[in-house]
Design a protein around this motif. Structure first.
Motif, mmCIF file in Angstrom:
data_model
loop_
_atom_site.group_PDB
_atom_site.id
_atom_site.type_symbol
_atom_site.label_atom_id
_atom_site.label_comp_id
_atom_site.label_asym_id
_atom_site.label_seq_id
_atom_site.Cartn_x
_atom_site.Cartn_y
_atom_site.Cartn_z
ATOM 1 N N HIS A 19 0.670 -10.195 3.180
ATOM 2 C CA HIS A 19 1.324 -9.277 2.252
ATOM 3 C C HIS A 19 1.881 -8.094 3.023
ATOM 4 O O HIS A 19 1.529 -7.880 4.187
ATOM 5 C CB HIS A 19 0.319 -8.803 1.195
ATOM 6 N N LEU A 50 4.348 -0.829 5.356
ATOM 7 C CA LEU A 50 3.233 -1.529 6.004
ATOM 8 C C LEU A 50 3.705 -2.967 6.151
ATOM 9 O O LEU A 50 3.938 -3.660 5.161
ATOM 10 C CB LEU A 50 1.983 -1.415 5.123
ATOM 11 N N TRP A 78 -11.574 -2.405 0.202
ATOM 12 C CA TRP A 78 -12.062 -3.782 0.282
ATOM 13 C C TRP A 78 -13.510 -3.872 -0.173
ATOM 14 O O TRP A 78 -14.315 -2.972 0.082
ATOM 15 C CB TRP A 78 -11.975 -4.294 1.732
ATOM 16 N N PRO A 100 -4.295 -1.515 9.251
ATOM 17 C CA PRO A 100 -4.299 -0.142 8.779
ATOM 18 C C PRO A 100 -5.642 0.504 9.071
ATOM 19 O O PRO A 100 -6.669 -0.157 9.010
ATOM 20 C CB PRO A 100 -4.095 -0.283 7.282
ATOM 21 N N LEU A 115 4.553 -4.269 -3.331
ATOM 22 C CA LEU A 115 3.569 -5.083 -2.613
ATOM 23 C C LEU A 115 4.155 -6.498 -2.609
ATOM 24 O O LEU A 115 4.226 -7.154 -3.649
ATOM 25 C CB LEU A 115 2.216 -5.049 -3.331
ATOM 26 N N VAL A 141 3.808 -3.891 2.405
ATOM 27 C CA VAL A 141 4.361 -2.869 1.510
ATOM 28 C C VAL A 141 5.782 -2.630 1.999
ATOM 29 O O VAL A 141 5.990 -2.214 3.143
ATOM 30 C CB VAL A 141 3.552 -1.560 1.555
ATOM 31 N N ASP A 176 -4.998 -8.726 6.270
ATOM 32 C CA ASP A 176 -6.211 -7.946 5.938
ATOM 33 C C ASP A 176 -7.502 -8.516 6.521
ATOM 34 O O ASP A 176 -8.574 -7.951 6.259
ATOM 35 C CB ASP A 176 -6.418 -7.818 4.413
ATOM 36 N N ASN A 219 -6.994 2.433 -2.163
ATOM 37 C CA ASN A 219 -7.139 1.012 -1.853
ATOM 38 C C ASN A 219 -8.319 0.779 -0.927
ATOM 39 O O ASN A 219 -8.808 1.708 -0.276
ATOM 40 C CB ASN A 219 -5.855 0.451 -1.243
ATOM 41 N N HIS A 234 0.811 -8.511 7.009
ATOM 42 C CA HIS A 234 -0.508 -8.681 7.622
ATOM 43 C C HIS A 234 -1.389 -9.421 6.629
ATOM 44 O O HIS A 234 -0.988 -9.628 5.473
ATOM 45 C CB HIS A 234 -1.110 -7.318 7.983
ATOM 46 N N ILE A 272 -5.981 -2.614 -4.617
ATOM 47 C CA ILE A 272 -5.098 -1.444 -4.557
ATOM 48 C C ILE A 272 -4.900 -0.951 -5.985
ATOM 49 O O ILE A 272 -4.542 -1.737 -6.879
ATOM 50 C CB ILE A 272 -3.708 -1.786 -3.955
ATOM 51 N N TYR A 305 2.491 6.834 0.712
ATOM 52 C CA TYR A 305 3.675 6.351 1.419
ATOM 53 C C TYR A 305 4.846 7.238 1.021
ATOM 54 O O TYR A 305 5.222 7.283 -0.140
ATOM 55 C CB TYR A 305 4.010 4.909 1.024
ATOM 56 N N ARG A 309 4.450 7.406 -2.888
ATOM 57 C CA ARG A 309 3.726 6.279 -3.507
ATOM 58 C C ARG A 309 2.253 6.481 -3.170
ATOM 59 O O ARG A 309 1.836 6.377 -2.024
ATOM 60 C CB ARG A 309 4.246 4.977 -2.900
ATOM 61 N N TYR A 312 -2.755 1.708 -8.018
ATOM 62 C CA TYR A 312 -1.568 2.547 -7.836
ATOM 63 C C TYR A 312 -1.615 3.770 -8.745
ATOM 64 O O TYR A 312 -2.000 3.664 -9.908
ATOM 65 C CB TYR A 312 -0.307 1.725 -8.091
#
Ligand code: AKG
Ligand code: FE2
Length: 761
Positions: A224, A159, A242, A670, A189, A226, A164, A240, A162, A174, A153, A236, A176
């Motif tokens: 959530h 973002l 799932w 995303p 976040l 961003v 997910d 990330n 949403h 995620i 980012y 950033r 970082y």
């Protein structure tokens, strides 16, 4: 003659970096995290929806607003992590992506990286070490495969809210990776509370600290976002993805549409107002017949128009002053997964604004708009089934206030779903607005169709799948990589609404040499056909006599196809298929598993194309957002129903500005399956955002655009009228089934390809 199993698309050149997987192998969880006692506490809190902060171990579980686990200092060896991040950033292309929901750079799925690379080693770390930790805390048994990407980012990236929920995602994570991230850099976040299935407010903001991990349960409350990145000093970075349940049945992704009532209540026009109000407020030139004809001509051509100084300066100033007065009460509109902006309480508006609004919703304004647009905006008697009824268009309106961080997500539901709509807006308090100020209104096409037509479709032998640009650009191209260099003796091309198609060839062994023309730009549609949208799916076969000598006599392993459509800006065009034939024998094994990596051309074209105003089969969608630091901006919006179809626009007599912004796609999640490109990161960071067609926020400019197109209904038995098709490669009973269906839909069937055939299935 052998058919070359078309293609793989050009691969990214090998990087000089040697697999740095050793760094990744040495990544280990900090030992306090996985101690039995810590895991026991975390697991208990997770299962009971309770919050716990095991501060000694630097791990926290939140029971609300949904189940979240925050782990600080995930891996023990920070130097190794730096090495890993360094290698990944150099190796993994992260092209920019933008939709109405997000703007950031993201890699393609990391799992698609080859074996024994730092990327594959990282994926293994995620699949083994990280999955183990997540399974221990959650008590879930997760699927061995993780879907993951790298995200970057930059300044002003974000973002929006949403949940997910997509593709059976069970746990989102995620990790970082940017050093020394500070509160003032933004990019938090944010976790939202929710009520009745809708996000309400941010209840926790997590700083994306280096080497910290967040994972949470994906559910109908996991809202959530961003927040916007506010620093130019560094990007950033995160990995990330799932985890999924092992045997979760495939189910369609929830729409997350959470149908929300439209922001506007529709009302019939007022007849009370006297016409003199019109002359009082509206600049004289717009009331003149010849001007209206000129405006109409431009609207016909482009479907939108921006009319500068629509209101007389004196009245525009008065309205601005009243709108800026502290007497006006503004209410924030949500829910956050749909919109965020302020709307004025009408009762608090000053007298001039009220008068102006009365004018906007009067029959006189409807009549003026009808003259300008030739849309049916005044009451008409309609004969239907022997009866007469009076049809009266309606309007809805809002006085909105926009400031930094406000947005609306594209949604057809903001307009009536079944009725075509004319969108009208006038901006106030934005004199000397610059491009930096943001706050553009952008009209975008449905991106989901485009997602369905990637260049990969050209190599998957599925005749139903095509490669299409996602919005209009004069020409688009794709490069196909063959398994080996061959002499191409003939080419069959199935068109998809391109006016011209040209085929060039090259060699991967000499990447710097220009492509050579094999098939000169050949016409597939006449200008008239292109404009009318007819005969857009012709198949043409080109024999060696029609291919250029001496090019046709040589061996080539790269094929570049350039499609162009200069005659119709409102069509998604491309290729239905391309089949290359060679007299040479092709080794089957080599060609059966074509690997496909869309080339940079496609990715870039896609990025460029997606941002343009376009008209596709579905309704256009609207987006409004303000992302940089502008002075507060006010807009007033009025939507009026309309009937006819028309297209995009430019200004009438005065200038209207269309200003570059960025690409938008209307996917609502995303991208997890991005194309990879060959662009190195260093380049991407300096990539200028591709231009979009956006409505500049001009002070007192009046913008109009028809945002919905009514699909024309056709009888089922006529859907394929004019189609004459042959079939190849289908076995019965599938073959008979398709043939019968096509015949029922009005197509004609031929056993062999001959003159008059329009489609090869
Ligand atoms: O990067 C983050 O903090 C969240 C990313 C996210 O929510 C997503 O990619 O879906
Ligand atoms: Fe997310």
């Amino acid at each position: 003659m052998n058919k070359i199993q078309k293609v793989k698309i050009i691969k990214k050149p090998r990087t000089s970096i040697n697999p740095a997987s050793s760094h990744i192998k040495s990544l280990r969880l900090r030992k306090e995290i996985s101690s039995g006692e810590t895991i026991f506490k975390l697991k208990k809190a997770w299962n009971n929806n309770k919050s716990i902060n095991v501060s000694g171990a630097g791990v926290e579980v939140l029971g609300s607003p949904f189940k979240v686990c925050i782990v600080k200092h995930l891996v023990s060896e920070l130097e190794h992590l730096h090495d890993v991040v360094g290698s990944l950033v150099e190796m993994v292309p992260m092209p920019p992506h933008e939709t109405d929901l997000f703007k950031f750079c993201q890699s393609s799925a990391l799992a698609s990286a080859g074996k024994d690379t730092p990327v594959s080693a990282l994926v293994q770390f995620l699949e083994r070490v990280l999955r183990g930790l997540v399974e221990e805390v959650t008590g879930l048994t997760l699927d061995g495969a993780v879907t993951s990407t790298m995200s970057l980012y930059g300044y002003t990236d974000y973002l929006l809210c949403h949940d997910d929920r997509q593709n059976n995602r069970k746990i989102a994570f995620i990790w970082y990776l940017t050093e020394n991230w500070r509160e003032e850099y933004g990019g938090h976040l944010d976790l939202f509370d929710s009520k009745g299935g809708y996000p309400t407010e941010i209840v926790r903001s997590i700083l994306p600290e280096e080497n910290s991990l967040v994972f949470f349960e994906v559910c109908d409350r996991s809202f959530h976002q961003v927040s916007e990145v506010l620093t130019r000093s560094k990007p950033r970075l995160s990995v990330n993805g799932w985890f999924h349940l092992p045997t979760a049945p495939a189910r369609p992704s929830p729409t997350n549409g959470l149908r929300h009532s439209t922001a506007l209540t529709l009302k019939t026009p007022s007849y009370a107002l006297v016409e003199s109000e019109m002359c009082l407020f509206v600049s004289n030139e717009y009331l003149q017949h010849d001007q209206q004809i000129q405006i109409n001509r431009l609207i016909e051509e482009n479907s939108e128009i921006s009319l500068d100084n629509f209101l007389k300066a004196k009245w525009a100033d008065k309205i601005t002053t009243e709108l800026c007065s502290s007497n006006v009460t503004w209410h924030l509109r949500g829910p956050p997964n749909r919109r965020k902006y302020e709307v004025a309480d009408e009762r608090s508006l000053g007298p001039t604004v009220t008068r102006f609004l009365n004018l906007m919703k009067s029959q006189h304004m409807f009549a003026l708009l009808e003259k300008m647009t030739q849309l049916e905006l005044t009451s008409k008697w309609v004969h239907k089934n022997g009866e007469q009824s009076l049809v009266t268009p309606k309007c809805g309106y809002q006085v909105q206030r926009w400031r930094r961080g406000f947005y609306t997500l594209a949604s057809d539901e903001d307009f009536c779903e079944t009725v075509p709509v004319l969108d009208v807006f006038i901006n106030f308090n934005c004199a000397e607005w610059t491009q930096e100020s943001g706050g553009f209104m952008s009209y975008i096409g449905r991106g989901d169709e485009d997602e369905n037509h990637p260049a990969e479709n050209l190599v998957n032998n599925d005749p139903a799948k095509k490669w299409k640009c996602s919005s209009w650009e004069k020409s688009v191209s794709v490069v196909l990589q063959l398994d080996r260099a061959v002499v191409i003796n003939s080419i069959d091309i199935g068109n998809q609404h391109s006016a011209f198609i040209e085929v060039l060839v090259g060699r991967s062994s000499s990447p710097d040499e220009p492509f050579q023309v094999l098939l000169v730009a050949s016409s597939f549609m006449s200008p008239m056909e292109a404009r009318n949208g007819t005969m857009g799916t012709r198949v043409r076969m080109f024999s060696s006599e029609q291919l250029r000598k001496p090019v046709v006599e040589q061996r080539w392993d790269r094929v570049k196809v350039i499609c162009s459509q200069p005659f119709n800006k409102h069509v998604q065009y491309g290729l239905a298929f391309i089949a290359l034939h060679s007299a040479e024998k092709i080794v089957d094994d080599l060609v059966k598993k074509p690997e496909l990596v869309p080339c940079k051309d496609v990715a870039m074209a896609k990025n460029n194309l997606d941002v343009k105003v376009k008209r596709v089969e579905g309704p256009l969608r609207a987006k409004q957002q303000s992302t940089t630091t502008p002075p507060a901006k006010q807009q007033s919006t009025t939507t009026l129903p309309a009937k006819q179809q028309s297209t995009t626009t430019l200004p009438a007599k005065q200038q209207s500005t269309t200003t570059p912004l960025a690409k938008q796609q209307s996917t609502t999640t995303p991208l997890s399956k991005q194309q990879s490109t060959t662009t190195p990161l260093s380049k991407q960071q300096s990539t200028t955002i591709p231009p979009a067609k956006c409505q500049r926020t001009n002070e007192n400019s009046f913008g109009a655009k028809q945002v919905m197109k009514r699909p024309q209904r056709k009888l089922f038995s006529k859907l394929l009228e004019g189609v004459v098709f042959v079939m190849s490669g289908y076995q019965n009973p599938h073959r008979a089934h398709i043939r019968t269906k096509a015949l029922e839909m009005g197509a004609k069937y031929k056993t062999d390809w001959s003159v008059g055939c329009t489609h090869l299935m």
